[in-house]
Design a protein around this motif. Structure first.
Motif, PDB file in Angstrom:
ATOM      1  N   ARG A  64      -5.645   5.560   8.879  1.00 13.70           N
ATOM      2  CA  ARG A  64      -6.300   4.731   8.448  1.00 13.70           C
ATOM      3  C   ARG A  64      -5.525   3.898   7.309  1.00 13.70           C
ATOM      4  NH1 ARG A  64     -10.316   7.980   5.528  1.00 13.70           N
ATOM      5  NH2 ARG A  64      -8.411   9.049   5.135  1.00 13.70           N
ATOM      6  N   ARG A 108      -5.167   1.256  -3.949  1.00 19.22           N
ATOM      7  CA  ARG A 108      -6.412   1.419  -2.831  1.00 19.22           C
ATOM      8  C   ARG A 108      -6.113  -0.047  -2.150  1.00 19.22           C
ATOM      9  NH1 ARG A 108      -8.235   4.078  -7.119  1.00 19.22           N
ATOM     10  NH2 ARG A 108      -8.781   6.118  -6.930  1.00 19.22           N
ATOM     11  N   LEU A 109      -6.775  -0.091  -1.111  1.00 16.74           N
ATOM     12  CA  LEU A 109      -6.836  -1.252  -0.262  1.00 16.74           C
ATOM     13  C   LEU A 109      -7.295  -2.292  -1.147  1.00 16.74           C
ATOM     14  CD1 LEU A 109      -6.396  -2.874   2.256  1.00 16.74           C
ATOM     15  CD2 LEU A 109      -8.383  -2.128   3.234  1.00 16.74           C
ATOM     16  N   ARG A 154      -1.867   5.570   1.310  1.00 13.85           N
ATOM     17  CA  ARG A 154      -2.034   5.844  -0.015  1.00 13.85           C
ATOM     18  C   ARG A 154      -1.614   7.442  -0.262  1.00 13.85           C
ATOM     19  NH1 ARG A 154      -4.324   5.266  -5.177  1.00 13.85           N
ATOM     20  NH2 ARG A 154      -5.865   6.867  -5.896  1.00 13.85           N
ATOM     21  N   HIS A 155      -2.435   8.163   0.840  1.00 16.12           N
ATOM     22  CA  HIS A 155      -1.938   9.540   0.868  1.00 16.12           C
ATOM     23  C   HIS A 155      -0.530   9.758   1.326  1.00 16.12           C
ATOM     24  CE1 HIS A 155      -6.253  10.320   0.285  1.00 16.12           C
ATOM     25  NE2 HIS A 155      -6.498  10.095   1.725  1.00 16.12           N
ATOM     26  N   HIS A 163      -6.009   3.824   4.372  1.00 13.49           N
ATOM     27  CA  HIS A 163      -6.129   4.712   3.261  1.00 13.49           C
ATOM     28  C   HIS A 163      -5.101   5.778   3.270  1.00 13.49           C
ATOM     29  CE1 HIS A 163      -8.083   5.759  -0.676  1.00 13.49           C
ATOM     30  NE2 HIS A 163      -7.979   6.958  -0.144  1.00 13.49           N
ATOM     31  N   ASP A 164      -4.692   6.044   4.413  1.00  7.91           N
ATOM     32  CA  ASP A 164      -3.680   7.097   4.572  1.00  7.91           C
ATOM     33  C   ASP A 164      -2.392   6.834   4.169  1.00  7.91           C
ATOM     34  OD1 ASP A 164      -5.750   8.913   5.797  1.00  7.91           O
ATOM     35  OD2 ASP A 164      -5.373   8.100   7.824  1.00  7.91           O
ATOM     36  N   LEU A 218       0.889  -1.329   0.129  1.00  5.07           N
ATOM     37  CA  LEU A 218       0.158   0.094   0.129  1.00  5.07           C
ATOM     38  C   LEU A 218       0.736   1.223   0.105  1.00  5.07           C
ATOM     39  CD1 LEU A 218      -2.553  -1.020   2.534  1.00  5.07           C
ATOM     40  CD2 LEU A 218      -3.096  -0.875   0.024  1.00  5.07           C
TER      41      LEU A 218
END
Length: 417
Positions: A342, A261-262, A347-348, A344-345, A255
């Motif tokens: 998270r 994305r997950l 990815r950020h 998803h963070d 990731l």
């Protein structure tokens, strides 16, 4: 006969059902039963079919009110509508709960599995218990606003629930379940949502790396969620540790290294991995088919993962992908001191490092697979753009003139000694 109160009162009960028609308004009539019950009706032709609408019982509805309703019905017919059919449809109309289930069953097949699952969870949890018993056409914006306000402490979730309901009503209108244009969810004002982007600092990345290494080698301490020392879940032989498989730690590293994305990583198949050319060829990402460039570090990581089935990150059985990383991530981020971060963070974080390194937002957008450049603008404040460079040039010259000198300066205490 004109159907007035005086004329109606003068009519005696017939031996069998009788119809009396108004002389002034064709189609407006009174049905009289042998029991003496009198009911206003309106009869008309729709095409070649004779239709009839019951307006209401005399005594409950006045002759003047019934006449006005009959005029409204006949006007609708003149406009090409079929009031009797519309009334039947409303009488048989589905409840909002039924409509939601039909939406999930029929339209849900066109959604990605994870998206459909989130729709179902949100609508069944927050909407169906509160409004599912109402006819879909009877639901008002005020009804939906009460549901929206009940989730005020979770503004993002509240807004998603209303967006999902908007999709349900939009689909229902296209299918003819509700009138075109009827969508009470469109009138709900959304909550303001705080930015959800979170980027890991260099120190946080190091702590995460240490926690991942610990998780896959000696293991992380097993945390107990049960309460009380006598709980049967408390280990008998002191603290225990959980060692996570390389697929779990590998997925988290992927990731970060790819910015994917997950769902893209968990559902990644080996047939989509091209290590020779350094690409992932994703066939079903959020934005459709796309290629993801693999760095050397990502390629090395993929080569290190054992191939035991079709999926890069297998689940409990090799032929199925892993469902999620929620439990291991909770424990790993806690060990790294990253509470609230998270998956998803990650990815950020991948994108923020690229933007801050001066790669340019178009390049970062391509790496992330963004369809629109507007999506990548969230990282604009991190980019090493000309404005930042200009600021540094100006500040450097000013600092040289007014900044503290490296030698010859005395502190106040030195001057007083």
């Amino acid at each position: 006969m004109k159907l007035t109160k005086r004329a109606i009162d003068a009519i005696n009960a017939p031996a069998s059902r009788t119809m009396v028609w108004d002389d002034d308004l064709p189609g407006f009539g009174l049905r009289i039963e042998a029991s003496g019950r009198k009911t206003f009706i309106c009869r008309y032709r729709f095409g070649s079919v004779r239709r009839q609408v019951t307006i209401g019982r005399y005594g409950v509805v006045t002759p003047d009110a019934a006449r006005q309703e009959a005029k409204r019905i006949l006007w609708a017919v003149a406009q090409g509508e079929d009031p009797a059919s519309e009334r039947d449809r409303k009488r048989k109309a589905a409840t909002l709960g039924d409509l939601i289930e039909q939406f999930l069953e029929e339209h849900g097949q066109k959604l990605k599995p994870a998206t459909r699952e989130d729709y179902a969870r949100a609508l069944r949890t927050y909407v169906v218990p509160a409004l599912g018993h109402l006819k879909a056409e009877q639901v008002s914006a005020a009804d939906l606003n009460r549901v929206h306000l009940s989730l005020a402490d979770r503004p993002y979730r509240a807004n998603r629930v209303m967006a999902y309901l908007g999709s349900v009503y939009g689909w229902a209108a296209r299918q003819g379940h509700v009138p075109r244009g009827f969508n009470p969810a469109s009138d709900i004002q959304k909550f303001r949502e705080a930015g959800r982007e979170r980027y890991l600092t260099g120190d946080e990345l190091k702590r995460l790396g240490d926690a991942l290494h610990e998780a896959e080698t000696v293991g992380l301490p097993w945390t107990i969620r049960a309460h009380g020392e006598t709980s049967k879940h408390v280990p008998k032989n002191g603290p225990q540790r959980v060692v996570y498989p390389v697929y779990v730690t590998g997925a988290i590293r992927l990731l970060l290294l790819t910015g994917c994305r997950l769902g893209e990583i968990l559902n990644l198949r080996w047939e989509e991995v091209d290590l020779d050319r350094g690409f992932l060829w994703l066939t079903d990402s959020k934005t459709g088919r796309k290629g993801v460039i693999l760095s050397e570090a990502a390629c090395d990581l993929l080569r290190s993962l054992p191939r035991v089935g079709a999926y890069v990150i297998p689940g409990q059985t090799p032929d199925r992908p892993r469902h999620d990383l929620k439990k291991p991530w909770d424990q790993i981020r806690t060990a790294a001191g990253l509470d609230g971060v998270r998956l998803h963070d990650l990815r950020h974080t991948h994108a923020s490092i690229g933007a801050a390194s001066g790669l340019g937002l178009p390049i970062v957008g391509k790496l992330l697979g963004h369809r629109s450049s507007l999506t990548t603008q969230r990282y604009a404040h991190l980019a090493d753009d000309p404005v930042r460079r200009a600021s540094n040039i100006i500040s450097k010259q000013i600092a040289e003139a007014v900044g503290p000198k490296s030698t010859g300066a005395r502190t106040e205490s030195e001057g007083n000694d």
